[in-house]
Design an enzyme around this catalytic site. Structure first.
Site, short mmCIF file in Angstrom:
data_model
loop_
_atom_site.label_atom_id
_atom_site.label_comp_id
_atom_site.label_asym_id
_atom_site.label_seq_id
_atom_site.Cartn_x
_atom_site.Cartn_y
_atom_site.Cartn_z
CD GLU A 1 45.78 33.35 39.30
OE1 GLU A 1 44.80 33.41 38.51
OE2 GLU A 1 46.96 33.34 38.89
CD GLU B 1 49.79 35.66 36.92
OE1 GLU B 1 50.27 34.72 37.58
OE2 GLU B 1 49.22 36.63 37.44
CB ALA C 1 52.28 30.70 41.96
#
Ligand code: CAA
Length: 258
Positions: free
Chosen positions: A131, A111, A63
């Protein structure tokens, strides 16, 4: 679509995340474009999808960290939901989706690959959920899907340690089905997709539904799901065609998706 391209080759659709300057990182626009690409898939004609990243270095590097850096708690949760909704849409998309992982598959990249049915990767691929090193949890399904695919022990080792793994290790733990030299990855993905596409589409879709839905419930409920989807194939054109071809010792079959 600014950051995603969609093309077709026969009955196979190819979705490419195309933001190479940021190693195909997922910002809100990429997520919206992915939704638009799925909207564009003609399910009457397309029987399998391939999801890949542009360039030779990265599938998806996660992301977008810049976009996430100043989010509030509520905005962070909403961004997680945005990613989760689109990844769940991929996971439950009626036709099989093959991830062709051509490099980094980190965070949201790992993911999104796990929301696909099958993962193939190139030798230069790298997987991980880094993360916790950024002060957050995986947010697009990583805590849930990685544990389901490789088991909780390995998932916890990778996630708690923010430990990235190379293609060979991903293969060994069952995160990917096959590893190829980079130049052979897309041909292999296309060959696999075409092999799926030549089979009876209603049957393939029902297999995807049976496996995905059956995995979420106990075996007694799971076999009922299978029975219904098995029964659903009968009286279709393609069931009659597949079985008569066998009985008539005929190699050529014409499946019409009905
Ligand atoms: N978000 C935003 N930009 C990113 C990015 C990301 N996830 N990953 C790479 N980029 C950008 C870099 O900022 C850089 O941009 P500039 O040229 O403008 O500086 C460009 O892509 C190239 O990256 P690098 O120079 O860092 O390339 P590298 O080859 O040296 O390193 C890498 C490659 C190891 C993948 C490194 O880019 C990296 O560590 N990226 C971040 C990986 C990561 O932590 N992903 C998880 C994100 S969090 C997440 O995904 C949360 C969730 O679950 C929803």
């Amino acid at each position: 679509m600014e950051f995603v391209t969609y093309e077709t080759e026969g009955a196979v659709g190819i979705i490419t995340i195309n933001r190479p300057k940021a190693l195909n990182a997922l910002n809100s626009q990429v997520l919206d474009d992915l939704n638009a690409a799925l909207d564009a898939v003609n399910l009457e004609e397309i029987r399998a999808l391939i999801l890949t990243g542009a360039g030779e270095k990265s599938f998806v590097a996660g992301a977008d960290i810049g976009e996430m850096s100043n989010l509030t708690k509520a905005e962070g949760e909403a961004f997680g939901k945005k990613g989760n909704d689109i990844f769940r849409r991929i996971e439950t998309f009626p036709i099989p989706v093959i991830a062709a992982i051509n490099g980094f598959a980190l965070g949201g990249g790992c993911e999104i690959s796990m929301s696909c049915d099958i993962r193939l990767c190139s030798e230069n691929a790298m997987f991980g959920q880094p993360e916790v090193g950024l002060g957050i949890t995986p947010g697009f399904g990583g805590t849930q899907r990685l544990a389901r695919i490789v088991g909780p022990g390995y998932a916890k080792e990778m996630i708690y340690g923010a430990r990235n793994i190379k293609a060979e290790e991903a293969y060994r733990i069952g995160l990917v089905n096959h590893v190829y030299p980079l130049e052979e990855l897309m041909p292999a993905a296309k060959k696999m997709a075409a092999g799926i596409a030549k089979n009876a589409p209603i049957a393939v879709r029902n297999c995807k539904k049976a496996i995905n839905e059956g995995m979420q419930v106990d075996m007694d409920q799971a076999i009922v799901i299978e029975e219904k989807l098995f029964g659903d194939c009968f009286e279709t054109h393609d069931q009659k065609e597949g079985m008569s071809a066998f009985l008539e010792k005929r190699k050529e079959k014409t499946f019409l998706n009905k």
